[in-house]
Enzyme design. Structure first.
Site, PDB file in Angstrom:
ATOM      1  N   ASP A 219       0.840  -1.197   0.000  1.00  0.00           N
ATOM      2  CA  ASP A 219       0.000   0.000   0.000  1.00  0.00           C
ATOM      3  C   ASP A 219       0.879   1.252   0.000  1.00  0.00           C
ATOM      4  OD1 ASP A 219      -2.785   1.145   0.451  1.00  0.00           O
ATOM      5  OD2 ASP A 219      -1.743   1.969   2.197  1.00  0.00           O
ATOM      6  N   GLU A 287       1.603  -0.111  -4.859  1.00  0.00           N
ATOM      7  CA  GLU A 287       0.633   0.906  -5.265  1.00  0.00           C
ATOM      8  C   GLU A 287       1.348   2.247  -5.345  1.00  0.00           C
ATOM      9  OE1 GLU A 287      -3.521   2.931  -3.660  1.00  0.00           O
ATOM     10  OE2 GLU A 287      -1.947   2.360  -2.257  1.00  0.00           O
TER      11      GLU A 287
END
Length: 556
Positions: A219, A287
């Site tokens: 993330d 990401e």
């Protein structure tokens, strides 16, 4: 390039991993599971790990290579698991570590790799690390988070903004300092300039690798480091502002985030992280949250074979539909940034409006984009429910759970519309997801699209996805091959994929008109049964109607 050590990986006793394959991720199709909304096994209205294990055959039959499970760690759930208070345990709402081990066992038995979501840029403010850090300026973890003194007038140390609105700095009276939070105030940012923090995060990765995971989705990978001098971000001209989540409603995008993320120190940490993956044949997909330089950062993070294997940028997650021209531009930028960079493309995820709604796609358009996605160079992430053609759910304000949506209502309705429960059965109001009231309502319009209603129907969206994934699986050129420069003319896009002893020609009409595509010379055959148009033998061109695709293959 990393090399495998002589000793084998250190799995926990009883773990049954899949055979080591350091290249399994290349060209893989990864299916994202949002655990709160996939399947409830215990009747509390919230999805859980046992429910995931129960539904894994659906993913295997779809033809995916791996799953990515969004966070299930212990958390106060202020941001639904992306605020972690214990990296090495399962939140009780999702089950236990034994339930997770069951997911690994069932997935591996079906030939599916398992990736889990690691949130390494920040924790919950309830994490023991932060509780200790905020207690004083001289405790062992005092520097584990980004703390800063105020300016002489008491204001925050710089102009950095939070993605969730307002300043990225929160005052703490105990330390008489501000702490950095790029997201919610309850999500303080870790200070990865501190070597002990890096060591602790690598320990987290080792914990899950030993339990048998095959990789990680990282993330906000470009948020790991902040500028050590805490310099102000420059402003960004209005014409350059972009936001794939909430266009126009958040001043966060009034800045060029030159110093609050994307720092060069991240490269060394990613090399250390990659080294932990090597013995297990594991992979990582990062990401890259950057609206201006996402492709270039992705290229930097994935090139050279010594950092993460792949990243997924936001170019195909934008509000603007991915036209032929925009897609060609994206691949051109990527090729110029680093020819060996490896993207992981996605149209939808848990943070964006579902692409069928976001781009206003008809059924035929959605099918064309699915087919095209399976032909692109890179890996692919599918978001749960897109294989059913689910549109974005329309929710009332009182049903919202997402703090982002609540903060920016009504201009932005939040991310909950993409997070409503998966629909398995059309016969009950909860869509077979739960026997209780679901944590988010199941839209009545989703029920006719339930998996059971589409199963075995050759004309359904579900069966189209199965054909598209099978087509990719059959052709090594599509999984691992090189890609010629994309040619875009109006609504038509065309390119070649070359590798594995074959070539695949792709031409797609991404519009409502009719176009003629000139076919390449050679001994080509029609490929992709049920996905593309028929082409007579010896034809030199083909007419493509609205949203039609031409797929040809040959040896060589």
């Amino acid at each position: 390039m990393p090399s495998f050590p002589e000793t084998g990986p250190d799995y926990l006793p009883g773990v049954a991993p899949l055979p080591l394959d350091p290249e399994w991720w290349r060209g893989a199709v990864i299916y994202q599971i949002y655990p709160r909304s996939y399947q409830d096994s215990d009747g509390d209205g919230i999805g859980d790990l046992a429910g995931i294990a129960e539904r894994l055959p659906h993913i295997a039959r779809l033809g995916a290579d791996a799953i990515w499970i969004s966070p299930f760690f212990t958390s106060p759930m202020k941001d639904f698991g992306y605020d972690v208070s214990d990296y090495c345990d399962v939140d009780p709402m999702f089950g236990t570590l034994a339930d997770f081990d069951r997911v690994i066992a069932v997935a591996h038995g079906l030939g599916l790799r398992v990736m889990i979501d690691l949130v390494l840029s920040h924790t919950s403010d309830r994490h023991p690390w932060f509780v200790e850090s905020r207690a004083s300026r001289d405790n062992p973890r005092a520097d584990w988070y980004v703390w800063a003194d105020p300016r002489p007038d008491g204001t925050p140390p710089n102009n950095w903004l939070s993605i969730f609105g307002g300043s990225a700095w929160q005052w703490h009276p105990g330390r008489e300092q501000y702490y950095l939070h790029n997201f919610l105030t309850s999500q303080p940012d870790l200070n990865l300039h501190e070597p002990a923090v890096q060591d602790a995060l690598l320990d987290v990765a080792r914990f899950w690798l030993r339990r048998g995971v095959d990789g990680f989705r990282l993330d906000t990978i470009n948020f790991y480091f902040a500028d050590k001098y805490l310099r102000d971000n420059p402003s960004l001209p209005k014409e350059l502002r972009n936001d794939s989540i909430a266009p126009g409603v958040n001043p966060y995008n009034h800045q060029l985030h030159l110093f609050s993320k994307n720092q060069p120190e991240n490269l060394a940490f990613l090399r250390h992280f990659r080294a932990e993956l090597v013995p297990y044949g594991a992979a990582a997909v990062g990401e890259v949250g950057d609206a201006q330089r996402g492709l270039e950062i992705m290229a930097e993070y994935t090139s050279g074979g010594d950092k993460v294997q792949m990243c997924y940028p936001f170019e195909l997650l934008q509000p603007t539909r991915a036209t032929a021209g925009l897609m060609a531009q994206a691949f051109d930028r990527l090729g110029r940034a680093a020819p060996d960079a490896w993207p992981c493309w996605s149209y939808s995820n848990h943070d964006t409006v579902r692409h069928v709604t976001r781009w206003g796609l008809t059924d035929a358009a959605a099918r064309a984009y699915t087919t095209l996605l399976m032909c692109l160079r890179g890996s692919v992430c599918l978001y749960q429910g897109e294989e059913l053609g689910l549109p974005e759910a329309e929710l009332a304000f009182e049903d919202l759970q997402d703090p982002y949506g609540i903060a920016f209502w009504p201009e932005f309705k939040g991310r909950d519309g993409a997070r409503t429960p998966m629909v398995w059965e059309a016969s009950n109001q909860a869509g077979g997801f739960t026997t209780a009231k679901p944590w988010l309502p199941v839209p009545a319009g989703h029920l006719p699209l339930a998996a059971s209603a589409q199963e075995g129907d050759g004309g359904s969206m579900l069966e189209h996805y199965r054909r598209a994934l099978a087509f990719r699986q059959r052709h090594p050129a599509l999984r691992i091959g090189a890609q010629s420069p994309m040619m875009a003319a109006g609504d038509m896009i065309e390119f070649l994929r070359i590798g594995g002893g074959e070539q695949v020609f792709v031409a797609a009409n991404l519009g409502e008109g009719t176009i003629r595509a000139v076919l390449p010379l050679g001994d080509w055959r029609v490929a992709g049964q049920g996905l593309g148009v028929d082409v007579p033998a010896g034809a030199t061109e083909v007419t493509l109607g609205p949203w039609q695709v031409c797929l040809l293959a040959k040896e060589g």
